[in-house]
Design a protein around this motif. Sequence first.
Motif, PDB file in Angstrom:
ATOM      1  N   ALA A 120       0.774  -1.173   0.100  1.00 25.93           N
ATOM      2  CA  ALA A 120       0.055  -0.186   0.087  1.00 25.93           C
ATOM      3  C   ALA A 120       0.858   1.218   0.181  1.00 25.93           C
ATOM      4  CB  ALA A 120      -0.758  -0.083   1.093  1.00 25.93           C
ATOM      5  N   ILE A 123       3.089 -11.411  -5.266  1.00 23.79           N
ATOM      6  CA  ILE A 123       3.059 -11.915  -3.871  1.00 23.79           C
ATOM      7  C   ILE A 123       2.180 -10.558  -3.162  1.00 23.79           C
ATOM      8  CG2 ILE A 123       4.121 -12.166  -1.750  1.00 23.79           C
ATOM      9  CD1 ILE A 123       6.357 -13.411  -3.357  1.00 23.79           C
ATOM     10  N   PHE A 124       1.063 -11.050  -2.301  1.00 21.52           N
ATOM     11  CA  PHE A 124       0.350 -10.200  -1.797  1.00 21.52           C
ATOM     12  C   PHE A 124       0.577 -10.494  -0.146  1.00 21.52           C
ATOM     13  CE2 PHE A 124      -2.022  -8.192  -5.071  1.00 21.52           C
ATOM     14  CZ  PHE A 124      -1.940  -9.043  -6.098  1.00 21.52           C
ATOM     15  N   GLY A 128       1.395  -6.100   6.009  1.00 21.94           N
ATOM     16  CA  GLY A 128       2.131  -6.008   4.960  1.00 21.94           C
ATOM     17  C   GLY A 128       3.080  -6.864   4.923  1.00 21.94           C
ATOM     18  N   PRO A 168       1.977   1.269  -5.773  1.00 20.83           N
ATOM     19  CA  PRO A 168       1.000   0.973  -4.637  1.00 20.83           C
ATOM     20  C   PRO A 168      -0.397   1.503  -5.596  1.00 20.83           C
ATOM     21  CG  PRO A 168       2.476   2.319  -3.734  1.00 20.83           C
ATOM     22  CD  PRO A 168       3.097   2.083  -5.073  1.00 20.83           C
ATOM     23  N   ILE A 169      -1.564   0.955  -5.378  1.00 21.47           N
ATOM     24  CA  ILE A 169      -2.742   1.130  -5.938  1.00 21.47           C
ATOM     25  C   ILE A 169      -3.231   2.404  -5.278  1.00 21.47           C
ATOM     26  CG2 ILE A 169      -5.119   0.693  -6.425  1.00 21.47           C
ATOM     27  CD1 ILE A 169      -4.091  -2.349  -6.442  1.00 21.47           C
ATOM     28  N   LEU A 209      -6.560  -0.471   1.373  1.00 25.90           N
ATOM     29  CA  LEU A 209      -7.591  -1.575   0.833  1.00 25.90           C
ATOM     30  C   LEU A 209      -7.538  -3.021   1.591  1.00 25.90           C
ATOM     31  CD1 LEU A 209      -6.329  -0.585  -2.831  1.00 25.90           C
ATOM     32  CD2 LEU A 209      -8.573  -0.411  -1.868  1.00 25.90           C
TER      33      LEU A 209
HETATM   34  N1  SAM Z   1      -6.125  -7.708   6.933  1.00 25.81           N
HETATM   35  C1  SAM Z   1      -5.920  -6.821   6.034  1.00 25.81           C
HETATM   36  C2  SAM Z   1      -7.024  -6.805   5.060  1.00 25.81           C
HETATM   37  O1  SAM Z   1      -8.037  -6.023   5.260  1.00 25.81           O
HETATM   38  O2  SAM Z   1      -7.136  -7.590   3.857  1.00 25.81           O
HETATM   39  C3  SAM Z   1      -4.707  -7.073   5.140  1.00 25.81           C
HETATM   40  C4  SAM Z   1      -3.969  -5.955   4.634  1.00 25.81           C
HETATM   41  S1  SAM Z   1      -2.404  -6.432   3.912  1.00 25.81           S
HETATM   42  C5  SAM Z   1      -1.546  -5.123   4.394  1.00 25.81           C
HETATM   43  C6  SAM Z   1      -2.868  -5.924   2.216  1.00 25.81           C
HETATM   44  C7  SAM Z   1      -2.031  -6.414   1.234  1.00 25.81           C
HETATM   45  O3  SAM Z   1      -2.694  -6.143   0.170  1.00 25.81           O
HETATM   46  C8  SAM Z   1      -0.749  -5.705   1.254  1.00 25.81           C
HETATM   47  O4  SAM Z   1       0.385  -6.416   1.734  1.00 25.81           O
HETATM   48  C9  SAM Z   1      -0.692  -5.730  -0.176  1.00 25.81           C
HETATM   49  O5  SAM Z   1      -0.009  -6.944  -1.121  1.00 25.81           O
HETATM   50  C10 SAM Z   1      -1.862  -5.316  -0.753  1.00 25.81           C
HETATM   51  N2  SAM Z   1      -2.314  -3.963  -0.746  1.00 25.81           N
HETATM   52  C11 SAM Z   1      -3.018  -3.115   0.221  1.00 25.81           C
HETATM   53  N3  SAM Z   1      -3.211  -2.230  -0.175  1.00 25.81           N
HETATM   54  C12 SAM Z   1      -2.620  -2.083  -1.411  1.00 25.81           C
HETATM   55  C13 SAM Z   1      -2.430  -0.935  -2.264  1.00 25.81           C
HETATM   56  N4  SAM Z   1      -2.952   0.238  -2.118  1.00 25.81           N
HETATM   57  N5  SAM Z   1      -1.693  -1.196  -3.503  1.00 25.81           N
HETATM   58  C14 SAM Z   1      -1.071  -2.449  -3.588  1.00 25.81           C
HETATM   59  N6  SAM Z   1      -1.283  -3.532  -2.914  1.00 25.81           N
HETATM   60  C15 SAM Z   1      -1.995  -3.065  -1.681  1.00 25.81           C
END
Ligand code: SAM
Length: 192
Positions: free
Chosen positions: A114, A142-143, A148, A163-164, A175
């Motif tokens: 993010a 990979i997510f 994160g 980042p989106i 997100l």
């Molecule tokens: N428990 C949380 C949920 O609501 O899903 C998990 C959050 S976790 C940090 C979110 C993951 O989604 C990040 O590690 C990344 O892989 C992806 N992600 C979240 N926001 C993003 C964004 N703005 N751009 C790209 N990937 C994002």
Amino acid sequence: MSAVARKIAIALVHYPVLDAEGRSVTTAITNLDVHDLSRSARTYGAETYFLVHPIAAQRELVERICEHWRTGSSGKRIPDRVEALARARAIPSIEETIEALGGRANVEIWVTAARSIGPALSYADARARLRDGGDGRTVLVIFGTGWGLAQSVIDAADATLPPIRAEAETGYNHLSVRAACAITLDRLLGPS
Ligand code: SAM
């Protein structure tokens, strides 16, 4: 631009990821993540959806969810979901995920976050790499979960995706991984 020439897989990592204090932790499998990322993987043509978890009981939970849909009443009621869940595969580690894809020489790893986590591969360049065939390696996107991906995962990647975010400065970017995965796959594999 031609159709996608390279295989793509996705992974949802439950370890090593960060907690709110930036410590490396292990998160729990979320039933919604099993379903939603499977549906996105099947919709956009990702070959496999790896759920990375080091604890056997958690991997068994994934297998139970998938088995329930494969053989239980739910699958009969919603056969499309069975097809999506067939992409899901629980696996102990990122290393074993890479081996399952043919070894590190056969995998190009892109990570997501993010927040900006280093020089990003633009979505335009990422789309071109998927379509020009490149060196034929499978792309693994990979997510993370928790707060994160751990830095070790980011450091081991070949590229980071941007980042989106909204075009406007909204001051908020939280997100769910379910939303982030769907948007990422659409930017990579959706129509230009
Ligand atoms: N428990 C949380 C949920 O609501 O899903 C998990 C959050 S976790 C940090 C979110 C993951 O989604 C990040 O590690 C990344 O892989 C992806 N992600 C979240 N926001 C993003 C964004 N703005 N751009 C790209 N990937 C994002």
